[in-house]
Design a protein around this motif. Structure first.
Motif, PDB file in Angstrom:
ATOM      1  N   GLY A  14      -8.815   5.003   1.103  1.00  2.00           N
ATOM      2  CA  GLY A  14      -8.225   4.104   2.081  1.00  2.00           C
ATOM      3  C   GLY A  14      -8.543   2.687   1.642  1.00  2.00           C
ATOM      4  O   GLY A  14      -9.353   2.474   0.723  1.00  2.00           O
ATOM      5  N   TYR A  15      -7.923   1.709   2.288  1.00  2.00           N
ATOM      6  CA  TYR A  15      -8.132   0.317   1.878  1.00  2.00           C
ATOM      7  C   TYR A  15      -8.558  -0.545   3.058  1.00  2.00           C
ATOM      8  O   TYR A  15      -8.010  -0.447   4.163  1.00  2.00           O
ATOM      9  CB  TYR A  15      -6.853  -0.268   1.282  1.00  2.00           C
ATOM     10  CG  TYR A  15      -6.528   0.283  -0.086  1.00  2.00           C
ATOM     11  CD1 TYR A  15      -7.291  -0.057  -1.194  1.00  2.00           C
ATOM     12  CD2 TYR A  15      -5.463   1.158  -0.265  1.00  2.00           C
ATOM     13  CE1 TYR A  15      -7.009   0.458  -2.455  1.00  2.00           C
ATOM     14  CE2 TYR A  15      -5.166   1.676  -1.517  1.00  2.00           C
ATOM     15  CZ  TYR A  15      -5.933   1.316  -2.607  1.00  2.00           C
ATOM     16  OH  TYR A  15      -5.642   1.833  -3.840  1.00  2.00           O
ATOM     17  N   VAL A  43       0.863  -1.177   0.000  1.00  2.00           N
ATOM     18  CA  VAL A  43       0.000   0.000   0.000  1.00  2.00           C
ATOM     19  C   VAL A  43       0.901   1.228   0.000  1.00  2.00           C
ATOM     20  O   VAL A  43       1.600   1.498   0.985  1.00  2.00           O
ATOM     21  CB  VAL A  43      -0.940   0.008   1.211  1.00  2.00           C
ATOM     22  CG1 VAL A  43      -1.780   1.285   1.215  1.00  2.00           C
ATOM     23  CG2 VAL A  43      -1.845  -1.219   1.200  1.00  2.00           C
ATOM     24  N   ASP A  44       0.935   1.901  -1.129  1.00  2.00           N
ATOM     25  CA  ASP A  44       1.753   3.092  -1.395  1.00  2.00           C
ATOM     26  C   ASP A  44       3.232   2.747  -1.587  1.00  2.00           C
ATOM     27  O   ASP A  44       3.754   1.822  -0.970  1.00  2.00           O
ATOM     28  CB  ASP A  44       1.584   4.156  -0.319  1.00  2.00           C
ATOM     29  CG  ASP A  44       0.235   4.848  -0.402  1.00  2.00           C
ATOM     30  OD1 ASP A  44      -0.315   4.928  -1.508  1.00  2.00           O
ATOM     31  OD2 ASP A  44      -0.269   5.322   0.638  1.00  2.00           O
ATOM     32  N   HIS A  61       3.546   9.230  -1.559  1.00  2.00           N
ATOM     33  CA  HIS A  61       2.838   7.949  -1.627  1.00  2.00           C
ATOM     34  C   HIS A  61       3.061   7.222  -2.957  1.00  2.00           C
ATOM     35  O   HIS A  61       2.660   6.071  -3.087  1.00  2.00           O
ATOM     36  CB  HIS A  61       1.341   8.158  -1.418  1.00  2.00           C
ATOM     37  CG  HIS A  61       0.990   8.646  -0.054  1.00  2.00           C
ATOM     38  ND1 HIS A  61       0.527   7.829   0.952  1.00  2.00           N
ATOM     39  CD2 HIS A  61       1.082   9.896   0.482  1.00  2.00           C
ATOM     40  CE1 HIS A  61       0.333   8.547   2.053  1.00  2.00           C
ATOM     41  NE2 HIS A  61       0.659   9.799   1.787  1.00  2.00           N
ATOM     42  N   PHE A  96      -5.875   3.709   6.553  1.00  3.81           N
ATOM     43  CA  PHE A  96      -6.407   5.019   6.180  1.00  3.81           C
ATOM     44  C   PHE A  96      -5.402   6.091   6.576  1.00  3.81           C
ATOM     45  O   PHE A  96      -5.196   6.353   7.761  1.00  3.81           O
ATOM     46  CB  PHE A  96      -7.759   5.276   6.863  1.00  3.81           C
ATOM     47  CG  PHE A  96      -8.884   4.482   6.284  1.00  3.81           C
ATOM     48  CD1 PHE A  96      -9.705   5.032   5.313  1.00  3.81           C
ATOM     49  CD2 PHE A  96      -9.107   3.173   6.687  1.00  3.81           C
ATOM     50  CE1 PHE A  96     -10.738   4.291   4.757  1.00  3.81           C
ATOM     51  CE2 PHE A  96     -10.134   2.424   6.141  1.00  3.81           C
ATOM     52  CZ  PHE A  96     -10.953   2.982   5.173  1.00  3.81           C
ATOM     53  N   THR A 132      -2.881   4.928  -2.661  1.00  2.73           N
ATOM     54  CA  THR A 132      -4.011   5.641  -2.067  1.00  2.73           C
ATOM     55  C   THR A 132      -4.331   6.931  -2.811  1.00  2.73           C
ATOM     56  O   THR A 132      -5.495   7.297  -2.950  1.00  2.73           O
ATOM     57  CB  THR A 132      -3.739   5.969  -0.587  1.00  2.73           C
ATOM     58  OG1 THR A 132      -2.553   6.778  -0.490  1.00  2.73           O
ATOM     59  CG2 THR A 132      -3.553   4.693   0.226  1.00  2.73           C
ATOM     60  N   HIS A 133      -3.290   7.632  -3.285  1.00  6.14           N
ATOM     61  CA  HIS A 133      -3.485   8.869  -4.056  1.00  6.14           C
ATOM     62  C   HIS A 133      -2.155   9.266  -4.688  1.00  6.14           C
ATOM     63  O   HIS A 133      -1.107   8.663  -4.402  1.00  6.14           O
ATOM     64  CB  HIS A 133      -4.045   9.991  -3.180  1.00  6.14           C
ATOM     65  CG  HIS A 133      -3.162  10.424  -2.063  1.00  6.14           C
ATOM     66  ND1 HIS A 133      -2.908   9.637  -0.960  1.00  6.14           N
ATOM     67  CD2 HIS A 133      -2.470  11.582  -1.850  1.00  6.14           C
ATOM     68  CE1 HIS A 133      -2.104  10.278  -0.133  1.00  6.14           C
ATOM     69  NE2 HIS A 133      -1.820  11.456  -0.652  1.00  6.14           N
ATOM     70  N   SER A 169     -11.608  -0.454  -1.869  1.00  3.70           N
ATOM     71  CA  SER A 169     -11.102   0.917  -1.787  1.00  3.70           C
ATOM     72  C   SER A 169     -12.240   1.815  -1.325  1.00  3.70           C
ATOM     73  O   SER A 169     -13.362   1.728  -1.829  1.00  3.70           O
ATOM     74  CB  SER A 169     -10.549   1.377  -3.142  1.00  3.70           C
ATOM     75  OG  SER A 169     -11.562   1.379  -4.124  1.00  3.70           O
TER      76      SER A 169
END
Length: 257
Positions: free
Chosen positions: A127-128, A35-36, A69, A140, A63-64, A115
């Motif tokens: 967030g996941y 994640v990221d 990230h 998150f 995430t974005h 997601s």
């Protein structure tokens, strides 16, 4: 054979968390999710090898699009043959054609991933909530307020990794310009320690390991974040398994779920 007896091992480690780069690894015997990827491939590979995860497929969930990230995405794709998953708007914003588009749900091996849209100053931040045969991990970070309409989805998590970015008083009296202070405290900014504690008050259970993410170097400390969350939960007799602050340089402990 009982269901619990056939579960493969499931682990999680925050490699790095903070404004200088974020990345978290979750893995079982078959697949590794990241994640990221806001750190260098060199640093990531070093930690990956230290964890002795082995030669299993690597999938990166972003995430974005903000650089802390996502800055290592290109190298992760080229050098580690990782599959990259982005929301469609983030993919267009970054111009990253090698990524797959992630919708609301995704299955990778034994992982079922949801997601969840959050409020942040990015094009389509999420967030996941990640499940693996009855076990649940929720992550998150970077959000102005917590999406409480998703409490039922997140509740029951074995690991709750949630942003505790700043102490409000430290931020208000600190050196940041007023425009930046307002951005951080806005609905499109970052969660304060108090906001994090309020969310955890609705989400935490006896089995929940809490990891506090994305602590500010300038506007927070590990001690303040930890005590704010701990005291809030303890004063209300809200149960949890443990609380830990993820760090920029050293990440977190290795958790087995």
């Amino acid at each position: 054979m009982e269901y619990s007896e056939i579960l493969s091992n499931l682990f999680m480690n925050v490699v790095s968390s903070g404004s200088k780069g974020n990345s978290t690894i979750i893995w079982d015997d078959c697949d590794a999710l990241v994640v990221d990827f806001g750190i260098s491939v060199k640093r990531f590979k070093q930690r990956f090898e230290e964890l002795n995860i082995g030669d299993i497929p690597l999938s990166v969930l972003i995430t974005h699009e903000h650089s802390d990230h996502s800055s290592g995405l290109g190298a992760a794709s080229r050098k580690m043959k990782a599959e990259i998953y982005l929301r469609e708007k983030a993919k267009l914003k970054m111009g990253f054609d090698r990524a797959f588009t992630i919708g609301d749900e995704l299955t990778i091996g034994n992982f079922f991933i949801r997601s969840v849209s959050v409020s942040h100053d990015a094009v389509d931040p999420v967030g996941y909530v990640i499940e693996n045969r009855g076990r649940k991990i929720s992550i998150f970070s970077d959000l102005g307020y917590f999406p409480m309409d998703n409490v039922d989805l997140i509740k029951g998590s074995d690991i709750l990794a949630i942003e505790a970015n700043h102490d409000t008083n430290m931020l208000k009296t600190g050196p940041y310009p007023e425009s930046l202070k307002k951005r951080i405290m806005s609905n499109y900014g970052h969660l304060s320690n108090d906001q994090c504690a309020l969310a955890l008050g609705e989400l935490s259970e006896q089995k929940s390991q809490i990891i506090l993410l994305h602590l500010s170097d300038e506007n927070n400390t590990q001690e303040i974040a930890y005590l704010t969350v701990r005291d809030f939960l303890d004063n209300r007799n809200i149960k949890y398994k443990g609380i830990e602050c993820a760090r920029q340089l050293y990440g977190s402990s290795i958790f087995e779920v």
